[in-house]
Design a protein around this motif. Structure first.
Motif, PDB file in Angstrom:
ATOM      1  N   ARG A   1      37.370  18.027  -1.573  1.00  0.00           N
ATOM      2  CA  ARG A   1      36.847  18.554  -2.838  1.00  0.00           C
ATOM      3  C   ARG A   1      37.699  19.730  -3.285  1.00  0.00           C
ATOM      4  O   ARG A   1      38.328  20.411  -2.471  1.00  0.00           O
ATOM      5  CB  ARG A   1      35.382  18.956  -2.730  1.00  0.00           C
ATOM      6  CG  ARG A   1      35.079  20.016  -1.717  1.00  0.00           C
ATOM      7  CD  ARG A   1      33.561  20.167  -1.580  1.00  0.00           C
ATOM      8  NE  ARG A   1      33.262  20.939  -0.395  1.00  0.00           N
ATOM      9  CZ  ARG A   1      32.774  22.156  -0.404  1.00  0.00           C
ATOM     10  NH1 ARG A   1      32.493  22.754  -1.543  1.00  0.00           N
ATOM     11  NH2 ARG A   1      32.541  22.799   0.702  1.00  0.00           N
TER      12      ARG A   1
ATOM     13  N   ASP B   1      34.997  23.024  -9.792  1.00  0.00           N
ATOM     14  CA  ASP B   1      34.493  21.721 -10.227  1.00  0.00           C
ATOM     15  C   ASP B   1      35.300  21.119 -11.370  1.00  0.00           C
ATOM     16  O   ASP B   1      35.480  19.905 -11.445  1.00  0.00           O
ATOM     17  CB  ASP B   1      33.022  21.817 -10.633  1.00  0.00           C
ATOM     18  CG  ASP B   1      32.107  22.015  -9.432  1.00  0.00           C
ATOM     19  OD1 ASP B   1      32.504  21.611  -8.315  1.00  0.00           O
ATOM     20  OD2 ASP B   1      31.004  22.558  -9.611  1.00  0.00           O
ATOM     21  N   GLU B   2      35.828  21.955 -12.265  1.00  0.00           N
ATOM     22  CA  GLU B   2      36.575  21.425 -13.408  1.00  0.00           C
ATOM     23  C   GLU B   2      37.923  20.833 -12.992  1.00  0.00           C
ATOM     24  O   GLU B   2      38.535  20.075 -13.737  1.00  0.00           O
ATOM     25  CB  GLU B   2      36.772  22.479 -14.500  1.00  0.00           C
ATOM     26  CG  GLU B   2      37.560  23.693 -14.079  1.00  0.00           C
ATOM     27  CD  GLU B   2      36.709  24.822 -13.512  1.00  0.00           C
ATOM     28  OE1 GLU B   2      37.280  25.876 -13.244  1.00  0.00           O
ATOM     29  OE2 GLU B   2      35.495  24.654 -13.333  1.00  0.00           O
TER      30      GLU B   2
ATOM     31  N   GLN C   1      38.273  18.861 -10.323  1.00  0.00           N
ATOM     32  CA  GLN C   1      38.044  17.629  -9.576  1.00  0.00           C
ATOM     33  C   GLN C   1      38.268  16.392 -10.437  1.00  0.00           C
ATOM     34  O   GLN C   1      37.978  16.380 -11.630  1.00  0.00           O
ATOM     35  CB  GLN C   1      36.629  17.588  -9.013  1.00  0.00           C
ATOM     36  CG  GLN C   1      36.417  18.579  -7.899  1.00  0.00           C
ATOM     37  CD  GLN C   1      35.051  18.443  -7.256  1.00  0.00           C
ATOM     38  OE1 GLN C   1      34.179  17.777  -7.779  1.00  0.00           O
ATOM     39  NE2 GLN C   1      34.877  19.074  -6.123  1.00  0.00           N
ATOM     40  N   LEU C   2      38.799  15.365  -9.805  1.00  0.00           N
ATOM     41  CA  LEU C   2      38.943  14.071 -10.463  1.00  0.00           C
ATOM     42  C   LEU C   2      37.596  13.368 -10.470  1.00  0.00           C
ATOM     43  O   LEU C   2      36.781  13.569  -9.579  1.00  0.00           O
ATOM     44  CB  LEU C   2      39.952  13.194  -9.708  1.00  0.00           C
ATOM     45  CG  LEU C   2      41.383  13.685  -9.673  1.00  0.00           C
ATOM     46  CD1 LEU C   2      42.201  12.796  -8.738  1.00  0.00           C
ATOM     47  CD2 LEU C   2      41.973  13.650 -11.061  1.00  0.00           C
ATOM     48  N   GLN C   3      37.395  12.530 -11.446  1.00  0.00           N
ATOM     49  CA  GLN C   3      36.160  11.753 -11.501  1.00  0.00           C
ATOM     50  C   GLN C   3      36.371  10.448 -10.739  1.00  0.00           C
ATOM     51  O   GLN C   3      36.405   9.368 -11.314  1.00  0.00           O
ATOM     52  CB  GLN C   3      35.753  11.508 -12.957  1.00  0.00           C
ATOM     53  CG  GLN C   3      35.465  12.772 -13.730  1.00  0.00           C
ATOM     54  CD  GLN C   3      34.377  13.613 -13.079  1.00  0.00           C
ATOM     55  OE1 GLN C   3      33.375  13.102 -12.621  1.00  0.00           O
ATOM     56  NE2 GLN C   3      34.596  14.921 -13.045  1.00  0.00           N
ATOM     57  N   MET C   4      36.531  10.557  -9.427  1.00  0.00           N
ATOM     58  CA  MET C   4      36.762   9.406  -8.569  1.00  0.00           C
ATOM     59  C   MET C   4      35.959   9.623  -7.287  1.00  0.00           C
ATOM     60  O   MET C   4      35.918  10.737  -6.771  1.00  0.00           O
ATOM     61  CB  MET C   4      38.251   9.273  -8.244  1.00  0.00           C
ATOM     62  CG  MET C   4      38.592   8.044  -7.452  1.00  0.00           C
ATOM     63  SD  MET C   4      40.364   7.904  -7.128  1.00  0.00           S
ATOM     64  CE  MET C   4      40.972   7.509  -8.753  1.00  0.00           C
ATOM     65  N   PRO C   5      35.332   8.578  -6.762  1.00  0.00           N
ATOM     66  CA  PRO C   5      34.548   8.750  -5.537  1.00  0.00           C
ATOM     67  C   PRO C   5      35.413   9.226  -4.367  1.00  0.00           C
ATOM     68  O   PRO C   5      36.544   8.791  -4.189  1.00  0.00           O
ATOM     69  CB  PRO C   5      34.001   7.345  -5.258  1.00  0.00           C
ATOM     70  CG  PRO C   5      34.086   6.626  -6.557  1.00  0.00           C
ATOM     71  CD  PRO C   5      35.234   7.237  -7.303  1.00  0.00           C
TER      72      PRO C   5
END
Length: 95
Positions: free
Chosen positions: A28, A32-33, A35-39
């Motif tokens: 992680r 937060d901004e 981070q990639l939007q990937m599991p």
């Protein structure tokens, strides 16, 4: 192929006596901004020649190779081969 190298590395690590220590990559970002939007599960399966594995198993006496220019003045550059001397919680000491 990377999978063949991984198999050979596992077999050779089993030949080295001593306690195995596992290091797990960070999964992680600090913010937060960023981070990639990937599991995370998918990110942890990515394996490539320029990326370390998600779980790195080592023993004292294991040969390793630097994949980044850590200390060029001391000669520890990308491709430098080292032998693990000590395994700490967050530090791997090698010569």
């Amino acid at each position: 192929m990377n999978r063949d190298v991984k198999t050979i590395n596992e077999l050779l690590l089993d030949c080295i006596q001593g306690h195995k220590v596992s290091y797990v990559s960070t999964d992680r970002a600090c913010y937060d901004e960023d981070q990639l939007q990937m599991p995370v599960e998918i990110l942890n399966t990515i394996e490539g020649g320029s990326l370390p594995p998600h779980v790195l198993d080592l023993k004292i006496g294991s040969p390793i190779m630097a994949i980044r220019n850590i200390d060029p003045a001391a000669g520890v550059c990308n491709g430098t081969r080292l032998i693990v001397n000590s395994l700490g919680t967050n530090v791997i000491e090698a010569i």
